[in-house]
Design a protein around this motif. Structure first.
Motif, PDB file in Angstrom:
ATOM      1  N   THR A 109     -11.309  -8.680  -0.328  1.00  7.28           N
ATOM      2  CA  THR A 109     -11.105  -8.750   1.224  1.00  7.28           C
ATOM      3  C   THR A 109     -11.087  -7.344   1.556  1.00  7.28           C
ATOM      4  O   THR A 109     -10.056  -6.423   1.143  1.00  7.28           O
ATOM      5  CB  THR A 109      -9.747  -9.600   1.516  1.00  7.28           C
ATOM      6  N   ASP A 110     -11.672  -6.927   2.557  1.00  7.19           N
ATOM      7  CA  ASP A 110     -11.990  -5.517   3.102  1.00  7.19           C
ATOM      8  C   ASP A 110     -10.556  -5.274   3.677  1.00  7.19           C
ATOM      9  O   ASP A 110     -10.262  -5.907   4.735  1.00  7.19           O
ATOM     10  CB  ASP A 110     -13.126  -5.386   3.858  1.00  7.19           C
ATOM     11  N   ALA A 111     -10.269  -4.109   3.809  1.00  8.60           N
ATOM     12  CA  ALA A 111      -8.881  -3.701   4.597  1.00  8.60           C
ATOM     13  C   ALA A 111      -9.320  -2.938   5.643  1.00  8.60           C
ATOM     14  O   ALA A 111     -10.578  -2.484   5.810  1.00  8.60           O
ATOM     15  CB  ALA A 111      -8.263  -2.757   3.816  1.00  8.60           C
ATOM     16  N   VAL A 112      -8.720  -3.471   6.932  1.00 11.09           N
ATOM     17  CA  VAL A 112      -8.974  -2.611   8.133  1.00 11.09           C
ATOM     18  C   VAL A 112      -7.869  -1.561   8.461  1.00 11.09           C
ATOM     19  O   VAL A 112      -6.553  -2.111   8.702  1.00 11.09           O
ATOM     20  CB  VAL A 112      -8.839  -3.679   9.328  1.00 11.09           C
ATOM     21  N   MET A 113      -8.045  -0.399   8.539  1.00 12.42           N
ATOM     22  CA  MET A 113      -7.096   0.543   8.714  1.00 12.42           C
ATOM     23  C   MET A 113      -7.273   1.485   9.842  1.00 12.42           C
ATOM     24  O   MET A 113      -7.289   2.714  10.065  1.00 12.42           O
ATOM     25  CB  MET A 113      -7.130   1.599   7.526  1.00 12.42           C
ATOM     26  N   GLU A 114      -7.730   0.933  10.985  1.00 11.17           N
ATOM     27  CA  GLU A 114      -7.811   1.350  12.393  1.00 11.17           C
ATOM     28  C   GLU A 114      -7.193   0.598  13.269  1.00 11.17           C
ATOM     29  O   GLU A 114      -7.036  -0.806  13.273  1.00 11.17           O
ATOM     30  CB  GLU A 114      -9.236   1.623  12.430  1.00 11.17           C
ATOM     31  N   LEU A 130      -2.585  -2.507  13.709  1.00  7.80           N
ATOM     32  CA  LEU A 130      -2.439  -1.308  13.092  1.00  7.80           C
ATOM     33  C   LEU A 130      -3.092  -1.380  11.915  1.00  7.80           C
ATOM     34  O   LEU A 130      -3.801  -0.053  11.439  1.00  7.80           O
ATOM     35  CB  LEU A 130      -1.047  -0.749  12.648  1.00  7.80           C
ATOM     36  N   GLU A 131      -2.728  -2.231  11.001  1.00 11.05           N
ATOM     37  CA  GLU A 131      -3.746  -2.269   9.666  1.00 11.05           C
ATOM     38  C   GLU A 131      -3.638  -3.819   9.198  1.00 11.05           C
ATOM     39  O   GLU A 131      -2.813  -4.495   9.472  1.00 11.05           O
ATOM     40  CB  GLU A 131      -3.123  -1.242   8.608  1.00 11.05           C
ATOM     41  N   LYS A 132      -4.694  -3.969   8.198  1.00 12.63           N
ATOM     42  CA  LYS A 132      -4.656  -5.258   7.706  1.00 12.63           C
ATOM     43  C   LYS A 132      -5.275  -5.144   6.279  1.00 12.63           C
ATOM     44  O   LYS A 132      -6.459  -4.335   5.938  1.00 12.63           O
ATOM     45  CB  LYS A 132      -5.644  -6.062   8.580  1.00 12.63           C
TER      46      LYS A 132
END
Length: 210
Positions: free
Chosen positions: A152-157, A168-170
């Protein structure tokens, strides 16, 4: 025959089994939000992963909060957030169906919550948490990934998902149910739903012969 078939979200676990269920976050998703200048960190997954069809499982949720600046501190975990069972509910969604359930506080674990169910088919499902946090409307959905946590791709924005709530982040997620035959041992078995379908087919087929 139908009373022998679980509906997707039926057969809740008894509260007495809470102690026996693990609190670990193997293959769970980690998501942080800023709400009222506080950072709320959610750990979301399913109990007893990996899970198979007809397994007893449920939402495994833990929530902590801290000041924004404290998130930069090494090994910072935040403070548990109790009382969310009074302001949040969870909607289980799968195969075009949904069911709204209450959150149950986990015994002896402040900030940890459960919502129990039994998956009856192999499919993708979601946990939608909605209600309010610190009097701010909150609505966010986590969906399982058949490939599991590492894929699963991370979301850092930072992304504003609603007024007063900023993602904030996932990072990471939880797995979807696998076929019951994949984990059956020493003999593989059909799920109750699959067995009922085969029986219905046989009954219809025999009625044509007769």
């Amino acid at each position: 025959m139908q009373k022998h078939i679980y509906t997707f979200f039926a057969a809740l676990l008894p509260i007495s089994l809470l102690v026996a269920l693990p609190l670990g976050a193997r293959a769970h998703g980690h998501t942080s939000f800023e709400i009222n200048e506080q950072v709320y960190s959610f750990v979301v997954g399913s109990l007893n992963e990996p899970i198979a069809v007809d397994d007893r499982t449920g939402l495994d949720l833990r929530v902590t909060k801290s000041a924004r600046h404290a998130m930069e501190e090494e090994e910072h975990e935040g403070a548990p957030v109790p009382g969310l069972e009074n302001t949040l509910k969870v909607e289980l969604k799968a195969a075009g169906k949904s069911k709204v359930m209450d959150l149950r506080p986990a015994f002896g674990a402040p900030g940890a919550y459960r919502a129990y169910f039994v998956p009856t088919i192999q499919t993708t499902f979601s946990y939608r948490l909605f209600g309010t946090i610190d009097d701010v409307p909150f609505d966010y959905t986590w969906t399982c990934n058949p490939a599991g946590h590492p894929q699963t791709d991370a979301v850092m924005e930072e992304v504003e998902i609603s007024p007063g709530v900023t993602l904030l982040e996932k990072e990471g997620t939880f797995g979807c149910p696998v076929a019951k035959t994949d984990l059956g041992f020493p003999e593989s078995v059909l799920s109750e739903y699959e067995a009922a379908q085969k029986l219905d087919f046989l009954i219809v087929d025999m009625s044509k012969i007769l």
